[in-house]
Write an enzyme that holds these catalytic residues in place. Structure first.
Site, short mmCIF file in Angstrom:
data_model
loop_
_atom_site.label_atom_id
_atom_site.label_comp_id
_atom_site.label_asym_id
_atom_site.label_seq_id
_atom_site.Cartn_x
_atom_site.Cartn_y
_atom_site.Cartn_z
CE LYS A 58 -4.43 -1.78 1.00
NZ LYS A 58 -5.74 -1.71 1.60
CE LYS A 108 -5.54 -8.34 -1.99
NZ LYS A 108 -6.73 -8.14 -1.16
CE LYS A 165 -13.30 -4.29 -0.04
NZ LYS A 165 -12.09 -3.98 0.73
N1 AQP Z 1 -8.58 -11.43 -4.02
C1 AQP Z 1 -9.01 -11.98 -2.90
N2 AQP Z 1 -9.24 -13.30 -2.81
C2 AQP Z 1 -9.69 -13.87 -1.66
N3 AQP Z 1 -9.93 -13.17 -0.53
C3 AQP Z 1 -9.72 -11.84 -0.57
N4 AQP Z 1 -9.85 -10.87 0.34
C4 AQP Z 1 -9.50 -9.67 -0.20
N5 AQP Z 1 -9.12 -9.85 -1.47
C5 AQP Z 1 -9.24 -11.18 -1.74
C6 AQP Z 1 -10.35 -11.07 1.69
O1 AQP Z 1 -11.49 -10.24 1.86
C7 AQP Z 1 -11.57 -9.83 3.22
C8 AQP Z 1 -11.79 -8.36 3.32
O2 AQP Z 1 -10.68 -7.67 2.87
P1 AQP Z 1 -10.50 -6.15 3.30
O3 AQP Z 1 -11.55 -5.32 2.73
O4 AQP Z 1 -10.37 -6.07 4.76
O5 AQP Z 1 -9.13 -5.73 2.73
P2 AQP Z 1 -8.20 -6.29 1.61
O6 AQP Z 1 -7.74 -7.65 2.00
O7 AQP Z 1 -7.15 -5.26 1.38
O8 AQP Z 1 -9.21 -6.40 0.37
P3 AQP Z 1 -9.20 -5.62 -0.99
O9 AQP Z 1 -10.38 -6.05 -1.79
O10 AQP Z 1 -7.86 -5.77 -1.64
O11 AQP Z 1 -9.44 -4.14 -0.50
P4 AQP Z 1 -8.63 -2.83 -0.85
O12 AQP Z 1 -8.58 -2.78 -2.35
O13 AQP Z 1 -9.39 -1.72 -0.24
O14 AQP Z 1 -7.26 -2.99 -0.22
C9 AQP Z 1 -10.28 -10.30 3.90
O15 AQP Z 1 -10.55 -11.47 4.64
C10 AQP Z 1 -9.38 -10.60 2.75
O16 AQP Z 1 -8.42 -11.60 3.07
#
Ligand code: AQP
Length: 334
Positions: A117, A199, A202
């Site tokens: 990040k 990965k 969102k």
């Molecule tokens: N690509 C993924 N595959 C499987 N699990 C995933 N998770 C996130 N991306 C994937 C799981 O979703 C949960 C919530 O995640 P989060 O919102 O707390 O943060 P993150 O892991 O940083 O998810 P994002 O989508 O990548 O959000 P942004 O883009 O805002 O950083 C967690 O259990 C995570 O493991």
């Protein structure tokens, strides 16, 4: 609310930092639903985590409500599980501060999410981004959680949470339950449709890289049609075929079919057929969630009640741990 007294405790959360993707769903929420009957579950919209990256305030408010509506639409019953908004329970910030004092700079510096990040948001490498994992440890430890269902990317943060809890318990006695991560056997790491070595996220700026839980059928099918694959034409799970492997994993999660069954189904057929089938399976799987979501989000009073009751129930439980922790570290009673 159901009596969950003798059940083991689950805690997990998602950031309202964008519309949820099928990665968030398969890696986390789908498993929350399957564990909900067996455990005492606490699920949170972690808005305090979301502001480690700059958010539009009105959007954040809207997304936080939508996130709770998605939890319910995906199958989590607020009568059985506690659903709440992180910023409504001030104990999260209080415990995070205390845990910061029991976490080493070196430990936080090693977190890969912080490193990733920091590159992505080079103009705003704030202290919150750095101490994100201690806030996450506070979220989990406040509720004495036994199990934390998350995707693969959060494994390192769970391990740090265990280290912090063990360290704190080593000094003060058994204050915290040391939690286990629950990473699903399939769907733990769904990859970007545009760069299958990365990965699915969102907050990705390329909307074709992810499918959200709210995407309409046509968009879903279009996104899968455009998904990056390879120059072969054979649907098989193999090293070096990141794009196809990812699509096979997604298809498997939505249909319950094994990789071998998928290879057989698409034997002699091209990628075009396969991508269309994946798109249709995902659209069909999401349709009932979308239908329920539309009803829940339209019922303002119902959602307001869920949010209010959830905050009360979570605060009550969090305060129990906070009182114990405050006493242990030497704060005088209120
Ligand atoms: N690509 C993924 N595959 C499987 N699990 C995933 N998770 C996130 N991306 C994937 C799981 O979703 C949960 C919530 O995640 P989060 O919102 O707390 O943060 P993150 O892991 O940083 O998810 P994002 O989508 O990548 O959000 P942004 O883009 O805002 O950083 C967690 O259990 C995570 O493991």
């Amino acid at each position: 609310m159901e009596n969950n007294e003798n059940k083991k405790v689950i805690f997990s959360g998602v950031q309202p930092s964008g519309v949820l993707t099928i990665g968030n769903y398969l890696g986390a929420i789908k498993n929350w639903v399957s564990l909900a009957d067996e455990y005492d579950c606490i699920y949170c919209a972690v808005d305090m985590h979301a502001i480690t990256v700059r958010q539009d305030p009105a959007e954040l408010r809207r997304r936080t409500r939508e996130l709770l509506a998605i939890y319910i639409a995906a199958g989590i019953d607020p009568e059985k599980s506690t659903l709440f908004v992180q910023s409504h329970v001030s104990a999260h910030a209080e415990l995070a501060w205390i845990l910061n004092c029991y976490t080493q700079f070196g430990e936080l510096s090693r977190m890969t999410q912080f490193k990733d990040k920091s590159v992505k948001h080079a103009d705003n490498i704030n202290a919150g981004l750095f101490t994100y994992p201690t806030l996450m440890a506070a979220d989990i430890l406040l509720y004495q959680a036994d199990l934390v269902p998350v995707g693969q990317d959060q494994k390192q943060h769970i391990e740090l949470t265990r280290d912090i809890a063990t360290r704190f318990n080593g000094i003060y006695g058994d204050v915290f339950t040391v939690p286990e991560g629950f990473i699903p056997p399939s769907g733990a790491k769904i990859m970007s449709l545009q760069d299958p070595t990365k990965k699915m996220s969102k907050s990705d700026t390329n909307v074709n890289s992810f499918v959200t839980l709210m995407d309409k059928k046509d968009d879903i099918i279009r996104k899968f049609k455009r998904a990056v694959t390879d120059s072969e034409t054979c649907v098989r799970f193999a090293e070096g075929k990141d794009g196809i492997n990812n699509l096979m994993n997604i298809y498997s999660c939505f249909t319950g079919k094994t990789h071998a069954e998928i290879e057989k189904e698409f034997d002699g057929r091209g990628y075009g057929d396969f991508k269309l089938a994946v798109g249709e399976a995902v659209a069909d799987g999401l349709a009932p969630i979308q239908e329920r979501f539309d009803k829940i989000i339209a019922d303002k009073t119902y959602l307001d009640d869920v949010i209010k009751n959830g905050a009360q129930a979570a605060s009550y439980r969090a305060q129990k741990t906070m009182r114990k922790v405050a006493k242990k570290v030497g704060f005088i009673a209120k």
